[in-house]
Enzyme design. Structure first.
Site, short mmCIF file in Angstrom:
data_model
loop_
_atom_site.label_atom_id
_atom_site.label_comp_id
_atom_site.label_asym_id
_atom_site.label_seq_id
_atom_site.Cartn_x
_atom_site.Cartn_y
_atom_site.Cartn_z
N ARG A 126 0.82 -1.24 0.00
CA ARG A 126 0.00 0.00 0.00
C ARG A 126 0.84 1.27 0.00
NH1 ARG A 126 -2.39 -3.48 -1.16
NH2 ARG A 126 -4.27 -4.40 -0.29
N SER B 264 -10.25 1.10 3.92
CA SER B 264 -9.61 0.65 5.17
C SER B 264 -8.79 1.80 5.75
CB SER B 264 -8.69 -0.54 4.91
OG SER B 264 -9.46 -1.64 4.51
N GLU C 50 -3.42 3.92 6.71
CA GLU C 50 -3.35 3.83 5.25
C GLU C 50 -3.92 5.12 4.64
OE1 GLU C 50 -4.86 0.17 3.55
OE2 GLU C 50 -5.40 1.21 1.71
#
Ligand SMILES: Cc1cc2nc3c(=O)[nH]c(=O)nc-3n(C[C@H](O)[C@H](O)[C@H](O)COP(=O)(O)OP(=O)(O)OC[C@H]3O[C@@H](n4cnc5c(N)ncnc54)[C@H](O)[C@@H]3O)c2cc1C
Length: 325
Positions: A182, A232, A309
């Site tokens: 990510r 998320s 994130e």
């Protein structure tokens, strides 16, 4: 008074003309809530949709020339914009060309990622269907190395055209991105991805279509369809042992009691403990307070440290360069 406040109206008009965007497209004081899927965030100094490399270069020249901070957004689907807004310029990547050469495609980074997946499948090119339903642009997906079900977009990258923060345009390969889970070296660096070449395959479109339908159904079942969010909130944790899968942050959060947590207009999504939803009128302060409680709960219960994130977009302390932390 900031450099932004003192920028004369004539300069804004020149920026609009330089970008060939039309003054109505260079929006002054547009709320970032309009540009992000969380629907949170105060005004940006000016928002400039950019459709080609020349316009992106002129944007950078303008920002540097006026000493204004700037940042870049794709679909705004991985961003928590601050209530105080962003006292600078926001380049919104809208490059949208598409060329097919054999099994590879060269696409503008501003393509909506999911629309691009449909477009590739329509042309008999398979590979990206695993990512069906990921919101945002393909450029944003690349910079954040978006993925799911154990696959990542970086697996497909052959090369990308990147505009460096200093105005140099370069074609770079996957090594330049130094992809991680990510993330990539470009995230928050101030380089703008203009286009990218993805290596796909002439696979079985029917099988790929089935994968796509299954992924979309899974998302409909597990993700908030009608509530604003940024996906998320925390990254999954590294594997406990080498060779194993990452440990889903949502599982730890659920076990730590996060699903009942709420702060003002921000709440943990009932079906997925790693998603924060804006249930109405959430502020960035609500989200940051809730995220801090979620992290603390996992720390207390498991001694593990979650890392965000979702990026917090706020005016940088220094007045130049990219502005996400
Ligand atoms: C409901 C929902 C589900 C999601 N599911 C997933 C999932 O399964 N997997 C996953 O990985 N993510 C998921 N996300 C998060 C998000 O959609 C992805 O991270 C997406 O790829 C971000 O793309 P974007 O264009 O919206 O980027 P933005 O949010 O606009 O920007 C993110 C970062 O990328 C930078 N950036 C964007 N475009 C460029 C560019 N052209 N050049 C340089 N920098 C750029 C920005 O400066 C910023 O640092 C989900 C989000 C939502 C709301």
């Amino acid at each position: 008074m900031s450099a932004l406040d003192s920028t004369p109206q004539a300069d804004w008009r020149r920026l609009a003309a330089d970008l060939a965007a039309g003054p109505d497209l260079v929006r002054v004081a547009q709320p970032l809530a309009d540009l992000t899927t969380f629907r949170i965030g105060g005004p940006a100094g000016a928002v400039c949709p950019v459709e080609n490399a020349a316009a992106a270069r002129r944007f950078l020249e303008f920002a540097h020339g006026h000493g204004l901070p700037w940042t870049c957004l794709g679909g705004g689907s991985n961003i928590l914009a601050d209530d105080a807004g962003y006292a600078g310029l926001v380049l919104v990547v809208r490059t949208r060309q598409l060329e097919v050469a054999g099994d590879a495609i060269r696409v503008g980074a501003g393509w909506d990622f999911d629309t691009l997946i449909v477009e590739t499948l329509r042309r008999g090119l398979t590979g990206l269907e695993f990512a069906s339903g990921i919101p945002g642009t393909v450029g944003g997906a690349l910079v954040g190395n978006a993925g799911c079900y154990g696959r990542e977009i970086s697996e497909f990258l052959r090369e990308a055209t990147v505009l460096r923060a200093d105005g140099r345009q370069e074609i770079v390969g996957p090594d330049d991105f130094a992809f991680e889970y990510r993330s990539s070296a470009l995230k928050g660096r101030g380089d703008v991805v203009l286009d990218l070449v993805l290596a796909l395959a002439r696979g079985d479109p029917a099988a790929a279509g089935e994968v796509r339908a299954a992924r979309l159904a899974d998302r409909r079942a597990k993700h908030p369809c009608n509530l604003p969010c940024a996906g998320s909130y925390f990254k999954n944790l590294p594997p406990a042992r080498a060779g194993e899968h990452r440990r889903p942050a949502g599982r730890l959060l659920e076990a730590a009691g996060a699903k009942s947590m709420r702060e003002g207009g921000a709440a943990v999504f009932a079906k997925h403990a790693n998603i924060i939803v804006n249930i109405g009128g959430a502020t960035s302060g609500d989200v940051l307070r809730l995220a801090a409680r979620m992290k603390q709960a996992v720390r207390d219960r498991f001694g593990e440290e979650l890392s965000e994130e979702v990026l917090h977009l706020a005016t940088p302390a220094a007045s130049q360069g990219p502005a996400v932390d």
